[in-house]
Scaffold this active site. Sequence first.
Site, PDB file in Angstrom:
ATOM      1  N   GLY A  33      -1.928  -3.577   0.817  1.00 24.91           N
ATOM      2  CA  GLY A  33      -1.204  -2.313   0.573  1.00 24.91           C
ATOM      3  C   GLY A  33       0.359  -2.272   0.682  1.00 24.91           C
ATOM      4  N   GLY A  34       0.891  -3.540   0.371  1.00 26.20           N
ATOM      5  CA  GLY A  34       2.350  -3.664   0.296  1.00 26.20           C
ATOM      6  C   GLY A  34       3.136  -3.222  -0.726  1.00 26.20           C
ATOM      7  CB  THR A  36       1.973   2.606  -1.821  1.00 27.98           C
ATOM      8  OG1 THR A  36       0.940   2.054  -1.073  1.00 27.98           O
ATOM      9  CG2 THR A  36       1.764   2.426  -3.241  1.00 27.98           C
ATOM     10  N   GLY A  37       4.299   3.242   0.269  1.00 25.41           N
ATOM     11  CA  GLY A  37       4.395   3.804   1.473  1.00 25.41           C
ATOM     12  C   GLY A  37       4.608   2.756   2.665  1.00 25.41           C
ATOM     13  NE  ARG A  58      -7.634   0.204  -4.429  1.00 25.80           N
ATOM     14  CZ  ARG A  58      -8.359   1.356  -3.928  1.00 25.80           C
ATOM     15  NH1 ARG A  58      -9.520   1.469  -4.116  1.00 25.80           N
ATOM     16  NH2 ARG A  58      -7.373   2.226  -3.743  1.00 25.80           N
ATOM     17  CE1 TYR A 167      -7.880   8.215  12.001  1.00 20.20           C
ATOM     18  CE2 TYR A 167      -7.218  10.597  11.593  1.00 20.20           C
ATOM     19  CZ  TYR A 167      -7.466   9.285  11.139  1.00 20.20           C
ATOM     20  OH  TYR A 167      -7.084   8.890   9.662  1.00 20.20           O
TER      21      TYR A 167
HETATM   22  P1  NAP Z   1      -0.800   4.670   1.546  1.00 18.58           P
HETATM   23  O1  NAP Z   1       0.278   5.095   0.902  1.00 18.58           O
HETATM   24  O2  NAP Z   1      -2.126   5.837   1.053  1.00 18.58           O
HETATM   25  O3  NAP Z   1      -1.388   3.337   0.931  1.00 18.58           O
HETATM   26  C1  NAP Z   1      -2.584   2.882   1.071  1.00 18.58           C
HETATM   27  C2  NAP Z   1      -2.598   1.349   0.598  1.00 18.58           C
HETATM   28  O4  NAP Z   1      -3.468   0.581   0.517  1.00 18.58           O
HETATM   29  C3  NAP Z   1      -1.946   1.394  -0.983  1.00 18.58           C
HETATM   30  O5  NAP Z   1      -1.134   0.504  -1.212  1.00 18.58           O
HETATM   31  C4  NAP Z   1      -3.325   1.204  -1.581  1.00 18.58           C
HETATM   32  O6  NAP Z   1      -3.049   0.360  -3.001  1.00 18.58           O
HETATM   33  C5  NAP Z   1      -4.001   0.073  -0.483  1.00 18.58           C
HETATM   34  N1  NAP Z   1      -5.452  -0.119  -0.997  1.00 18.58           N
HETATM   35  C6  NAP Z   1      -6.203   0.981  -0.773  1.00 18.58           C
HETATM   36  N2  NAP Z   1      -7.598   0.730  -1.024  1.00 18.58           N
HETATM   37  C7  NAP Z   1      -7.271  -0.825  -1.276  1.00 18.58           C
HETATM   38  C8  NAP Z   1      -8.415  -1.588  -1.450  1.00 18.58           C
HETATM   39  N3  NAP Z   1      -9.888  -1.385  -1.599  1.00 18.58           N
HETATM   40  N4  NAP Z   1      -7.835  -3.044  -1.570  1.00 18.58           N
HETATM   41  C9  NAP Z   1      -6.500  -3.357  -1.187  1.00 18.58           C
HETATM   42  N5  NAP Z   1      -5.551  -2.295  -1.081  1.00 18.58           N
HETATM   43  C10 NAP Z   1      -6.088  -1.164  -0.888  1.00 18.58           C
HETATM   44  O7  NAP Z   1      -0.921   4.910   3.034  1.00 18.58           O
HETATM   45  P2  NAP Z   1       0.152   4.857   3.999  1.00 18.58           P
HETATM   46  O8  NAP Z   1       0.571   6.270   4.279  1.00 18.58           O
HETATM   47  O9  NAP Z   1       1.266   3.886   3.529  1.00 18.58           O
HETATM   48  O10 NAP Z   1      -0.380   4.299   5.283  1.00 18.58           O
HETATM   49  C11 NAP Z   1      -0.346   2.985   5.459  1.00 18.58           C
HETATM   50  C12 NAP Z   1      -1.295   2.569   6.803  1.00 18.58           C
HETATM   51  O11 NAP Z   1      -0.686   3.433   7.866  1.00 18.58           O
HETATM   52  C13 NAP Z   1      -2.725   2.999   6.677  1.00 18.58           C
HETATM   53  O12 NAP Z   1      -3.507   1.951   7.271  1.00 18.58           O
HETATM   54  C14 NAP Z   1      -2.842   4.358   7.256  1.00 18.58           C
HETATM   55  O13 NAP Z   1      -4.133   4.566   7.803  1.00 18.58           O
HETATM   56  C15 NAP Z   1      -1.680   4.281   8.423  1.00 18.58           C
HETATM   57  N6  NAP Z   1      -1.184   5.511   8.767  1.00 18.58           N
HETATM   58  C16 NAP Z   1      -0.158   6.133   8.028  1.00 18.58           C
HETATM   59  C17 NAP Z   1       0.128   7.468   8.669  1.00 18.58           C
HETATM   60  C18 NAP Z   1       1.247   7.964   7.961  1.00 18.58           C
HETATM   61  O14 NAP Z   1       1.797   9.079   8.351  1.00 18.58           O
HETATM   62  N7  NAP Z   1       1.767   7.633   6.788  1.00 18.58           N
HETATM   63  C19 NAP Z   1      -0.129   8.188   9.787  1.00 18.58           C
HETATM   64  C20 NAP Z   1      -1.098   7.083  10.604  1.00 18.58           C
HETATM   65  C21 NAP Z   1      -1.618   6.178  10.117  1.00 18.58           C
HETATM   66  P3  NAP Z   1      -4.180   0.491  -4.238  1.00 18.58           P
HETATM   67  O15 NAP Z   1      -4.471   1.916  -4.198  1.00 18.58           O
HETATM   68  O16 NAP Z   1      -3.111   0.025  -5.249  1.00 18.58           O
HETATM   69  O17 NAP Z   1      -5.213  -0.461  -3.990  1.00 18.58           O
END
Ligand code: NAP
Length: 298
Positions: A33-34, A36-37, A58, A167
């Site tokens: 998931g590197g 995005t975000g 993906r 959580y």
């Molecule tokens: P995000 O922007 O939704 O990023 C999720 C990433 O995972 C995307 O790059 C997506 O890319 C990838 N992904 C999803 N399904 C996949 C699959 N089947 N295979 C490979 N890659 C996959 O989320 P984020 O906010 O940056 O969060 C990153 C992490 O921090 C997550 O583990 C999240 O639970 C945790 N987190 C975030 C927050 C927050 O406030 N942002 C808070 C608590 C925890 P593709 O769609 O291209 O596959």
Amino acid sequence: MENPLHGLPAPPALGAAALPPGTYAGQVVLVTGGGTGLGKAIAAEFARLGADVVIASRRAEQLKAAREELAAVPGAGRVSAAVCDIRDPERVAEVFDAAQAAFGLPDVLVNNAAANFPSPAEDLSPNAWRAVVDITLTGTWFMTREFGRRHLTAGTPGSIVNIGASYAWTGGPGFAHSSAAKAGVKNLVETLAVEWGPYGIQINGLVPGLVPHADMTEDIRDGLERAAPDAKDARQPALRVGAPRELGWAATFLASPYARFITGHTLVVDGANWQRRSVVNPEVVPVRTQLGRGPFAS
Ligand code: NAP
């Protein structure tokens, strides 16, 4: 009188680093998931410290753009991108093969990819449940298993950072699927730290608090807007939300030589938001109401 409520100070600017330059020179870091975000922000901090970085997810377009961004980080090593659905163990193995051929066996794995959307538990279909648990927990396990097996075979040390959510401890009303999966991710940290410590493999968890970023999914963004239209900062004990680079700094520390005796630990970087309790309990609002859903209809 001046307002005495300042909250926690802002972090140093993007581009600062706590670790010495070149801490990760010659090291290979694989971030799921590197593209995005938070995953991209974490990959950027490893790149800044000289790592060769592989990002995997993906969507090829996202990866391409992120690869260019990461390659431009001052101090960055080489950057490559691999299209991969982490739910597919064969594809996971191929990504490790490609990383190994290009840069060498990854020294660090950051399991950041996850899926999530809010839903009352009773509305979750079997497919919705499976999608989130398969990506967040099973995909994390497939990546971790591949990393562990390759290091055990090679007799080399390694470090894993699993990105979690608070959580995992508290339960997550409105997120039954994701919180159950993240509880599994945290539990893997504790199990594998013991199982793989003797082989030199370290594994820790890293839990972000509320860290908004441009790539947040619409569902999550809508939820945030509903909960706190103009006052996200005021709803945090720190009186501010987190910055993505703060997660990057924590991840680069946890996987660094300076944290070698830390394993099986999950570090929460959330300004104490998950510890909140009120002196007087707030009124209970059912999850369906919070999400603006009507009465349950089967
Ligand atoms: P995000 O922007 O939704 O990023 C999720 C990433 O995972 C995307 O790059 C997506 O890319 C990838 N992904 C999803 N399904 C996949 C699959 N089947 N295979 C490979 N890659 C996959 O989320 P984020 O906010 O940056 O969060 C990153 C992490 O921090 C997550 O583990 C999240 O639970 C945790 N987190 C975030 C927050 C927050 O406030 N942002 C808070 C608590 C925890 P593709 O769609 O291209 O596959």
